[in-house]
Design a protein around this motif. Sequence first.
Motif, mmCIF file in Angstrom:
data_model
loop_
_atom_site.group_PDB
_atom_site.id
_atom_site.type_symbol
_atom_site.label_atom_id
_atom_site.label_comp_id
_atom_site.label_asym_id
_atom_site.label_seq_id
_atom_site.Cartn_x
_atom_site.Cartn_y
_atom_site.Cartn_z
ATOM 1 N N THR A 192 0.839 -1.195 0.000
ATOM 2 C CA THR A 192 0.000 0.000 0.000
ATOM 3 C C THR A 192 0.876 1.248 0.000
ATOM 4 O O THR A 192 1.801 1.351 0.790
ATOM 5 N N ASN A 206 -0.313 4.530 3.138
ATOM 6 C CA ASN A 206 -1.492 4.159 3.893
ATOM 7 C C ASN A 206 -2.005 5.384 4.655
ATOM 8 O O ASN A 206 -1.555 6.501 4.409
ATOM 9 N N TYR A 207 -2.921 5.196 5.573
ATOM 10 C CA TYR A 207 -3.547 6.323 6.266
ATOM 11 C C TYR A 207 -2.557 7.175 7.042
ATOM 12 O O TYR A 207 -2.746 8.361 7.203
ATOM 13 N N ASN A 210 4.214 3.732 3.716
ATOM 14 C CA ASN A 210 3.975 2.573 2.870
ATOM 15 C C ASN A 210 3.786 1.348 3.752
ATOM 16 O O ASN A 210 4.388 1.233 4.809
ATOM 17 N N TYR A 241 -5.491 6.134 -1.390
ATOM 18 C CA TYR A 241 -4.252 5.370 -1.445
ATOM 19 C C TYR A 241 -4.265 4.439 -2.650
ATOM 20 O O TYR A 241 -5.297 4.176 -3.259
ATOM 21 N N GLN A 251 -3.022 0.543 -3.938
ATOM 22 C CA GLN A 251 -2.599 -0.763 -3.444
ATOM 23 C C GLN A 251 -2.234 -1.649 -4.634
ATOM 24 O O GLN A 251 -2.950 -1.699 -5.623
#
Length: 173
Positions: free
Chosen positions: A52, A55-56, A60, A162, A164
């Motif tokens: 990912t 991410n949030y 990564n 994001y 993925q």
Amino acid sequence: MKKLFSILVGLALCVGISQAGTNVSLFGKTPEQRIDLYSGDEFQLDLGGAYTVPNYSGKNGLGGLFGVNYYSSKFLGVNFRGAWTYSGDVDQDYRVGSTLRLPLESVGLAPGVKYGVSYNSVGDDSWHWGTYTGLELEYRFTPEFGIVGDATYNWNVDGVDYTQVGLSLRFSF
């Protein structure tokens, strides 16, 4: 991500070029004896890894994934996927969607487009709804076994988007 995509495309081209001009398929059979690699009424299980970006938390994440797919025809399928990535916190991503693919039987490839809804969380247990869309490239070694790579862009309702990328083994039943 560019490196992974370049490698997959390069492998696909090599397989196609190596079979050009021959009267034999990938599995040593003449075209009259060729087995269909992709079919309708097909149930699939995916096991692999996910990456990912970001991410949030803005980091990564690397982790694993599983997927369950059902193709009612050669071209259209529905899927469920779960992925877990780690970058200090465990992030969870669950998706339900559909895939439209175009099997190229002569080279064993099936490029596809996927879309659907997602429900995901970060390490602090906050959950977010969203949608995703992306591309998929599957290569079948046999009608029951293949490898699939995909990349999706995910839009969340809270604005934390994001990308993925996944690579997995695919088992078809």
